[in-house]
Write a protein that holds these residues in place. Structure first.
Motif, PDB file in Angstrom:
ATOM      1  N   VAL A   1       0.833  -1.207   0.000  1.00  0.00           N
ATOM      2  CA  VAL A   1       0.000   0.000   0.000  1.00  0.00           C
ATOM      3  C   VAL A   1       0.864   1.252   0.000  1.00  0.00           C
ATOM      4  CG1 VAL A   1      -1.977  -1.114   1.091  1.00  0.00           C
ATOM      5  CG2 VAL A   1      -0.218  -0.115   2.520  1.00  0.00           C
ATOM      6  N   GLU A   2       0.374   2.252  -0.711  1.00  0.00           N
ATOM      7  CA  GLU A   2       1.069   3.531  -0.791  1.00  0.00           C
ATOM      8  C   GLU A   2       0.258   4.638  -0.141  1.00  0.00           C
ATOM      9  OE1 GLU A   2       1.593   3.955  -4.962  1.00  0.00           O
ATOM     10  OE2 GLU A   2       3.060   2.313  -5.127  1.00  0.00           O
TER      11      GLU A   2
ATOM     12  N   ASP B   1      -3.306   5.360   2.784  1.00  0.00           N
ATOM     13  CA  ASP B   1      -4.047   4.758   3.893  1.00  0.00           C
ATOM     14  C   ASP B   1      -5.130   3.822   3.368  1.00  0.00           C
ATOM     15  OD1 ASP B   1      -2.546   6.104   5.711  1.00  0.00           O
ATOM     16  OD2 ASP B   1      -3.978   7.736   6.025  1.00  0.00           O
ATOM     17  N   ILE B   2      -5.242   2.697   4.030  1.00  0.00           N
ATOM     18  CA  ILE B   2      -6.283   1.729   3.688  1.00  0.00           C
ATOM     19  C   ILE B   2      -6.917   1.262   4.997  1.00  0.00           C
ATOM     20  CG2 ILE B   2      -4.809  -0.334   3.759  1.00  0.00           C
ATOM     21  CD1 ILE B   2      -6.246  -1.246   1.184  1.00  0.00           C
ATOM     22  N   VAL B   3      -8.195   0.981   4.976  1.00  0.00           N
ATOM     23  CA  VAL B   3      -8.943   0.699   6.196  1.00  0.00           C
ATOM     24  C   VAL B   3      -9.317  -0.771   6.251  1.00  0.00           C
ATOM     25  CG1 VAL B   3     -11.019   1.264   7.523  1.00  0.00           C
ATOM     26  CG2 VAL B   3      -9.854   3.044   6.209  1.00  0.00           C
ATOM     27  N   MET B   4      -9.210  -1.346   7.427  1.00  0.00           N
ATOM     28  CA  MET B   4      -9.596  -2.741   7.638  1.00  0.00           C
ATOM     29  C   MET B   4     -11.062  -2.944   7.271  1.00  0.00           C
ATOM     30  SD  MET B   4      -8.411  -5.635   8.800  1.00  0.00           S
ATOM     31  CE  MET B   4      -8.917  -7.164   9.575  1.00  0.00           C
ATOM     32  N   GLY B   5     -11.343  -3.956   6.453  1.00  0.00           N
ATOM     33  CA  GLY B   5     -12.712  -4.305   6.100  1.00  0.00           C
ATOM     34  C   GLY B   5     -13.261  -3.607   4.875  1.00  0.00           C
TER      35      GLY B   5
ATOM     36  N   ILE C   1      -3.983  -5.841   7.867  1.00  0.00           N
ATOM     37  CA  ILE C   1      -3.054  -4.764   7.517  1.00  0.00           C
ATOM     38  C   ILE C   1      -1.814  -4.919   8.390  1.00  0.00           C
ATOM     39  CG2 ILE C   1      -2.692  -2.270   7.374  1.00  0.00           C
ATOM     40  CD1 ILE C   1      -5.729  -1.943   7.170  1.00  0.00           C
ATOM     41  N   ASN C   2      -0.662  -5.019   7.745  1.00  0.00           N
ATOM     42  CA  ASN C   2       0.581  -5.208   8.474  1.00  0.00           C
ATOM     43  C   ASN C   2       1.628  -4.257   7.900  1.00  0.00           C
ATOM     44  OD1 ASN C   2       2.725  -6.094   9.973  1.00  0.00           O
ATOM     45  ND2 ASN C   2       2.905  -8.083   8.931  1.00  0.00           N
ATOM     46  N   SER C   3       1.867  -3.165   8.604  1.00  0.00           N
ATOM     47  CA  SER C   3       2.821  -2.159   8.158  1.00  0.00           C
ATOM     48  C   SER C   3       2.440  -1.672   6.761  1.00  0.00           C
ATOM     49  CB  SER C   3       4.247  -2.731   8.199  1.00  0.00           C
ATOM     50  OG  SER C   3       5.188  -1.729   7.879  1.00  0.00           O
ATOM     51  N   GLU C   4       3.258  -1.938   5.777  1.00  0.00           N
ATOM     52  CA  GLU C   4       2.975  -1.453   4.424  1.00  0.00           C
ATOM     53  C   GLU C   4       2.307  -2.516   3.553  1.00  0.00           C
ATOM     54  OE1 GLU C   4       6.675  -0.177   2.851  1.00  0.00           O
ATOM     55  OE2 GLU C   4       6.729   1.666   4.031  1.00  0.00           O
ATOM     56  N   ILE C   5       2.006  -3.681   4.138  1.00  0.00           N
ATOM     57  CA  ILE C   5       1.404  -4.768   3.370  1.00  0.00           C
ATOM     58  C   ILE C   5      -0.021  -5.008   3.871  1.00  0.00           C
ATOM     59  CG2 ILE C   5       1.543  -7.186   2.694  1.00  0.00           C
ATOM     60  CD1 ILE C   5       3.782  -5.489   1.553  1.00  0.00           C
ATOM     61  N   ALA C   6      -0.982  -4.962   2.956  1.00  0.00           N
ATOM     62  CA  ALA C   6      -2.369  -5.287   3.273  1.00  0.00           C
ATOM     63  C   ALA C   6      -2.724  -6.622   2.627  1.00  0.00           C
ATOM     64  CB  ALA C   6      -3.302  -4.195   2.760  1.00  0.00           C
ATOM     65  N   THR C   7      -3.511  -7.403   3.347  1.00  0.00           N
ATOM     66  CA  THR C   7      -3.971  -8.689   2.817  1.00  0.00           C
ATOM     67  C   THR C   7      -5.418  -8.539   2.372  1.00  0.00           C
ATOM     68  OG1 THR C   7      -2.501  -9.873   4.342  1.00  0.00           O
ATOM     69  CG2 THR C   7      -4.270 -11.135   3.311  1.00  0.00           C
ATOM     70  N   VAL C   8      -5.686  -8.939   1.143  1.00  0.00           N
ATOM     71  CA  VAL C   8      -7.025  -8.791   0.559  1.00  0.00           C
ATOM     72  C   VAL C   8      -7.592 -10.171   0.239  1.00  0.00           C
ATOM     73  CG1 VAL C   8      -8.327  -7.907  -1.425  1.00  0.00           C
ATOM     74  CG2 VAL C   8      -6.520  -6.516  -0.405  1.00  0.00           C
ATOM     75  N   GLN C   9      -8.821 -10.375   0.645  1.00  0.00           N
ATOM     76  CA  GLN C   9      -9.559 -11.592   0.320  1.00  0.00           C
ATOM     77  C   GLN C   9     -10.385 -11.299  -0.933  1.00  0.00           C
ATOM     78  OE1 GLN C   9     -11.900 -14.044   3.406  1.00  0.00           O
ATOM     79  NE2 GLN C   9     -13.440 -12.640   2.633  1.00  0.00           N
TER      80      GLN C   9
END
Length: 588
Positions: free
Chosen positions: A19-20, A22-26, A43-51
Motif C-alpha cells: 500500500v502507498e 491509507d487503507i482501512v480494515m474491512g 493490515i501489516n505495516s505497508e502490506i495489506a492482505t485482501v480476500q
C-alpha cells in the motif's frame, strides 16, 4: 475509486498488496486490471492482505489495487424479493444476461435494477419530524409483500422536501431530511448496509411464539420459536435440503431467505427450478413472491461462500425491520466453515481442531446471534429465525462445526442415516434431538392449541423413550420373552413412529398438518394406549388385540382424514371404544 497500492503476492484468493496510501480494515477494493472484487482482512505495516471474491488466475504482481472507501455492503431496497443473488449480492439473472452462463470476472453490478420503476405511495409531509427507521413510503413489491421505505439508521430530523406519490426507481430520492446539525440527508428508495454489521433495533423480546412448520416432529416434539436458531445436522442423503424445503414452503414465516452455501451445482439448480415453480399454499401465489435465494455453489470462489451467509442475514434483517417475520435456511454452514478453513490456511494462521481456524466458534456465534424477535426502530415487531443445516463428514457429530453450532442454537434436529435409508422422513431422530424452547412456548401452546397439549407431548415422548429401553432387551434376548404389558408399549410406539412422526411430503393431507390436528392425533394414540393397557391388565394377550385393525387404522389417520375434517377424527375415539368392547366381550 482511488489507487492505494499494487499487488505484491498471490496465493489463491488471498492477495498481498503493497500500500502507498491509507487503507482501512474491512473496506472493499478492486484488484488488478480485471477489477476483481476483494475485501481487506489484514493490515501489516505497508502490506495489506485482501480476500478476493473471484478467481485470481491470470492476476500478476504489480497490478493496481483501487479502494472504494466502503466496507463490503449490499444495496437494500425494492426489487430484492423474488430475486436470486450470488454470495456478494449480485443478481444472477442480470449477470447471466450480461455475461452468459458463467459469471465473468470483475463484473460490477448492483443488487437492484436501476431502470425499473415502482408505484410508490409517499406517506410523509414537509415539516414532519422523523426518527431513524421511520417509514416514509410503501411499495407493492410482490403480490404478497409490501415494501416499506425507511429512514436510514442514525438519521433523524425534519422533512424539508418530499416528492408526490408516483413511479420511481430504486435509486430515486423520495424525502430530504434536515438533521439537528443542519445537514440535509436524502432518503432514497434504497440504502446501503455493511453486511457484516447487524442492523440496529429498539428492543429484543423473549421468544414466546413458535414458528409453525406443519411438520409434526418439529411443531409437537422439538419446536423452534420465532426469532430462534436451530441446527439440522445430518450426513449425506439424510434429507437436509428436503426438510428445509418443507420449512420454506409451509412455515408461517412471512419471508424466506434461502442460502445455498457451497452446495453442489446440480442440487442448487434443482432448488432454483423448484422454488420458481412452487405455489405459496397460503395465498396460491408463486412462492418466489416471498422468497429470496442466495446461490453460491461449491465451484464458486470460497471467499464469496464465506460472505454469502452475511449477505443473506442482512437481507433478512432489512425485511425484519419492516415488521415481517423472516426465516433463513442456510444450507450448509459446514461448507461455509470449510471456506473459512481454506482461507485461514492460505493466510498461514495456526490451525485449531481438524484444521479449522481458532475463531470458528466466534464466527458461528456472530451468525446465529443475529436471530431474534425484536421491536424495530419504527416500533414494528419482527423476527429473524435461523435454521442452519450442518453436513458433518461421515456423519460424525463430534466434529468441530457440529459441536460449536450446538453452543449457539436451542433446537437441535438430528437427522439419522438409518431412518433415511428406511425411507422414514423427516429422518429426525426423536432420541438424539432436543429443543430448549419448550418452556418458553408452553403457555402459547396452552392458550392457542389446548390445555393438554404439553401433557400429550410428554406422553408421546415417554412411550418413545420406553421403547428405546425395551429394544435394548429385545436385541439381546428377543421380543418373545417380554410380558404383554411391555409388548403393547412397542406396538403403540410403532403407531407413533409410522402414524405420527413419519410424514409424507408428497401427500395432499400429510405434507402439512395444522396444530389442532396434531393435538387430536396425539389424543387418539394415547387413548388407544390407555384402552389397550386396560385389556392387557385383564390378562388378555396382545395377540388378541392385534387381530383387529385398529392399530393400522390409527396409523392411516394421516392419509385418510383431511386437515379440516376434525369431526372425522372424533369418530376414531368411538372406533377405539368399539374395539375395546369387542375384545373384552370375546375374552370374558
Amino acid at each position: 475509486m482511488e489507487e492505494v497500492g499494487n499487488v505484491c503476492g498471490i496465493s489463491g484468493s488471498i492477495v498481498k498488496v503493497k500500500v502507498e496510501r491509507d487503507i482501512v480494515m474491512g473496506e472493499t477494493v478492486t484488484v488488478g486490471n480485471l477489477n476483481l472484487v476483494g475485501e481487506v482482512i489484514r493490515i501489516n505495516s505497508e502490506i495489506a492482505t485482501v480476500q478476493v471474491f473471484e478467481e485470481t488466475s491470470g492476476l500478476k504482481v504489480g497490478e493496481v489495487v483501487r479502494s472504494s472507501g466502503n466496507p463490503l455492503s449490499m444495496l437494500l431496497g425494492v426489487g430484492i424479493m423474488g430475486n436470486i443473488f450470488d454470495g456478494i449480492g449480485r443478481p444472477l439473472k442480470d449477470i447471466g444476461e450480461k455475461s452468459g452462463v458463467f459469471i465473468s470476472r470483475g463484473i460490477q453490478m448492483e443488487s437492484l435494477d436501476a431502470n425499473k420503476k415502482w408505484q410508490t405511495d409517499v406517506l410523509v409531509n414537509i415539516g414532519e419530524k422523523l426518527n431513524s427507521g421511520a417509514i416514509v413510503a410503501e411499495v407493492k413489491e410482490t403480490s404478497i409483500i409490501t415494501h416499506k421505505i425507511m429512514v436510514p439508521a442514525n438519521v433523524s430530523g425534519t422533512v424539508v422536501s418530499v416528492v408526490m406519490s408516483g413511479e420511481y426507481t430504486a435509486y430515486d430520492t423520495l424525502v430530504k431530511i434536515k438533521t439537528e446539525d443542519g445537514k440535509v440527508v436524502d432518503v432514497r428508495m434504497s440504502q446501503k448496509w455493511a453486511i457484516r454489521s447487524p442492523r440496529p433495533v429498539k428492543n429484543r423480546y423473549p421468544i414466546t411464539k413458535p414458528l409453525i412448520t406443519g411438520q409434526r416432529i418439529i411443531d409437537t416434539l422439538f419446536p423452534i420459536g420465532k426469532g430462534g436458531a436451530a441446527a439440522l445436522p445430518g450426513g449425506f442423503g439424510t434429507g437436509k435440503t428436503m426438510t428445509q424445503h418443507q420449512f420454506a414452503k409451509w412455515s408461517d414465516a412471512d419471508i424466506i431467505v434461502y442460502i445455498g452455501c457451497g452446495e453442489r451445482g446440480n442440487e442448487m439448480t434443482q432448488v432454483l427450478e423448484d422454488f420458481s415453480q412452487l405455489r405459496d399454499p397460503k395465498t396460491n401465489n408463486p412462492l418466489m413472491d416471498r422468497t429470496v435465494l442466495i446461490a453460491n455453489t461449491s465451484n464458486m470462489p470460497v471467499a464469496a461462500r464465506e460472505a454469502s451467509i452475511y449477505t443473506g442475514i442482512t437481507i433478512a434483517e432489512y425485511y425484519r425491520d419492516m415488521g415481517y417475520h423472516v426465516a433463513i435456511m442456510a444450507d450448509s454452514t459446514s461448507r461455509w466453515a470449510e471456506a473459512l478453513r481454506e482461507l485461514s490456511g492460505r493466510l498461514e494462521e495456526m490451525p485449531a481442531e481438524e484444521g479449522f481456524p481458532a475463531y470458528l466458534a466466534s464466527r458461528l456465534a456472530s451468525f446465529y446471534e443475529r436471530a431474534g424477535f425484536i421491536e424495530s426502530l419504527n416500533g414494528a415487531e419482527g423476527s429473524v429465525t435461523i435454521i442452519g443445516a450442518v453436513s458433518p463428514q461421515g456423519g460424525d457429530f463430534s466434529e468441530p462445526v457440529t459441536q460449536n453450532t450446538k453452543r449457539f442454537v436451542r433446537s437441535f434436529w438430528t437427522l439419522d442415516r438409518n431412518l433415511a435409508y428406511a425411507r422414514h422422513f423427516p429422518a429426525i431422530h426423536w432420541l438424539t434431538s432436543y429443543s430448549e424452547y419448550l418452556g418458553d412456548l408452553e403457555y402459547w401452546y396452552i392458550d392457542n392449541v389446548g390445555r393438554d397439549f404439553m401433557e400429550h407431548r410428554k406422553g408421546i415422548m415417554k412411550i418413545l423413550n420406553d421403547e428405546s429401553e425395551l429394544m435394548e432387551i429385545v436385541k439381546l434376548i428377543g421380543s418373545d420373552v417380554l410380558p404383554d404389558s411391555q409388548k403393547i408399549v412397542l406396538e403403540i410406539a410403532r403407531v407413533i413412529r409410522l402414524g405420527f412422526i413419519q410424514q409424507n411430503a408428497y401427500h395432499k393431507f400429510d405434507t402439512y398438518v395444522p396444530l389442532n390436528k396434531q393435538m387430536k392425533m396425539m389424543e387418539i394414540i394415547l387413548y388407544l394406549y390407555e384402552k389397550s393397557k386396560l385389556l392387557i391388565d385383564m390378562n388378555i394377550p396382545i395377540s388378541e388385540l392385534k387381530i383387529y385393525s385398529i392399530f393400522e387404522d390409527v396409523i392411516s389417520i394421516k392419509y385418510n382424514v383431511g386437515n379440516n375434517e376434525m369431526d372425522e377424527l372424533e369418530k376414531y375415539f368411538k372406533r377405539i371404544d368399539i374395539f375395546y368392547r369387542k375384545v373384552h366381550e370375546t375374552n370374558i
